[in-house]
Design a protein around this motif. Structure first.
Motif, short mmCIF file in Angstrom:
data_model
loop_
_atom_site.label_atom_id
_atom_site.label_comp_id
_atom_site.label_asym_id
_atom_site.label_seq_id
_atom_site.Cartn_x
_atom_site.Cartn_y
_atom_site.Cartn_z
N TYR A 5 0.82 -1.22 0.00
CA TYR A 5 0.00 0.00 0.00
C TYR A 5 0.85 1.27 0.00
CZ TYR A 5 -4.16 -2.82 1.09
OH TYR A 5 -5.19 -3.71 1.07
N TYR A 6 2.15 1.12 -0.26
CA TYR A 6 3.06 2.26 -0.28
C TYR A 6 2.49 3.41 -1.11
CZ TYR A 6 7.04 5.19 -1.44
OH TYR A 6 7.87 6.28 -1.64
N GLY A 7 2.49 4.61 -0.52
CA GLY A 7 2.05 5.79 -1.25
C GLY A 7 0.59 6.16 -1.03
N ARG A 8 -0.23 5.23 -0.54
CA ARG A 8 -1.62 5.59 -0.26
C ARG A 8 -1.65 6.57 0.89
NH1 ARG A 8 -5.09 0.28 0.53
NH2 ARG A 8 -6.55 1.84 1.27
N THR A 9 -2.47 7.62 0.76
CA THR A 9 -2.54 8.65 1.80
C THR A 9 -3.98 8.84 2.26
OG1 THR A 9 -2.74 10.41 0.17
CG2 THR A 9 -0.51 9.88 0.94
N PHE A 10 -4.10 9.29 3.51
CA PHE A 10 -5.41 9.47 4.15
C PHE A 10 -5.38 10.71 5.02
CE2 PHE A 10 -4.89 5.02 3.32
CZ PHE A 10 -6.14 4.56 2.96
N GLN A 11 -6.57 11.17 5.36
CA GLN A 11 -6.74 12.21 6.36
C GLN A 11 -7.55 11.63 7.51
OE1 GLN A 11 -9.36 15.49 5.39
NE2 GLN A 11 -8.06 16.89 6.55
N ALA A 12 -7.00 11.64 8.72
CA ALA A 12 -7.70 11.11 9.89
C ALA A 12 -8.83 12.06 10.28
CB ALA A 12 -6.73 10.93 11.05
N GLN A 13 -10.01 11.49 10.51
CA GLN A 13 -11.16 12.27 10.93
C GLN A 13 -11.49 12.07 12.39
OE1 GLN A 13 -13.09 14.50 8.80
NE2 GLN A 13 -11.00 14.28 8.08
N GLY A 14 -10.81 11.17 13.04
CA GLY A 14 -11.03 10.85 14.44
C GLY A 14 -10.27 9.58 14.75
N PRO A 15 -10.52 9.01 15.92
CA PRO A 15 -9.75 7.84 16.32
C PRO A 15 -10.04 6.58 15.51
CG PRO A 15 -11.46 8.27 17.91
CD PRO A 15 -11.46 9.42 16.94
N ASN A 16 -11.16 6.54 14.80
CA ASN A 16 -11.55 5.32 14.10
C ASN A 16 -11.95 5.52 12.65
OD1 ASN A 16 -11.33 3.53 16.43
ND2 ASN A 16 -13.03 4.71 17.24
N THR A 17 -11.64 6.65 12.05
CA THR A 17 -12.02 6.91 10.66
C THR A 17 -10.92 7.67 9.93
OG1 THR A 17 -14.34 7.10 11.33
CG2 THR A 17 -13.77 7.97 9.16
N VAL A 18 -10.57 7.19 8.72
CA VAL A 18 -9.64 7.90 7.84
C VAL A 18 -10.28 8.01 6.46
CG1 VAL A 18 -7.53 7.28 9.09
CG2 VAL A 18 -8.36 5.79 7.26
#
Length: 144
Positions: free
Chosen positions: A95-108
């Protein structure tokens, strides 16, 4: 100056420097505080709202493990990730390179190459892996 006197002078200088910087505050790295996601299985889905059910996306799922590592759904692949502030990226493995934004402790929320949301959201489900207890009230770097 003899070698012994020079070494003593250097040691004294190092001690003074260490003492003078000991009370200075640590500065955060660019991008935010270093953090980790909750351990456990993370399921992913595309879209959905009050009128349309989200579509399950099993090939995007992962399991967060201790030491900032992850495993793929089949358990055969894995790697590491980094969480800086709310920005999360897989830094090795399939999954190298996949990016996310965390919205809380249990959601990206997954981001594309331009940093825009793709519509894929991943949430932690079930019990944590590896016998590590999660604190449900704890946020990802305070991002509740």
């Amino acid at each position: 100056m003899t070698m012994r006197a020079r070494n003593a002078s250097l040691a004294a200088l190092a001690l003074m420097l260490a003492a003078s910087t000991a009370s200075l505050p640590a500065h955060a790295v660019p991008g935010g505080d270093l953090g980790t996601l909750h351990n456990g299985r993370w399921t992913c889905e595309q879209g959905g709202d009050a009128a349309i059910l989200p579509r399950h996306v099993p090939d995007q799922e992962f399991r967060i493990m201790p030491d900032s590592s992850y495993r793929t759904p089949d358990g055969k692949g894995g790697g590491t990730y980094i969480l800086l502030g709310r920005a999360m990226s897989f830094t090795s493995g399939p999954y190298y390179g996949r990016t996310f934004q965390a919205q809380g402790p249990n959601t990206v929320l997954q981001l594309d190459a331009n940093g825009k949301r793709t519509g894929v959201r991943c949430t932690r489900t079930g019990a944590p892996s590896g016998g590590f207890a999660d604190a449900p009230e704890a946020g990802v770097n305070g991002a509740n």
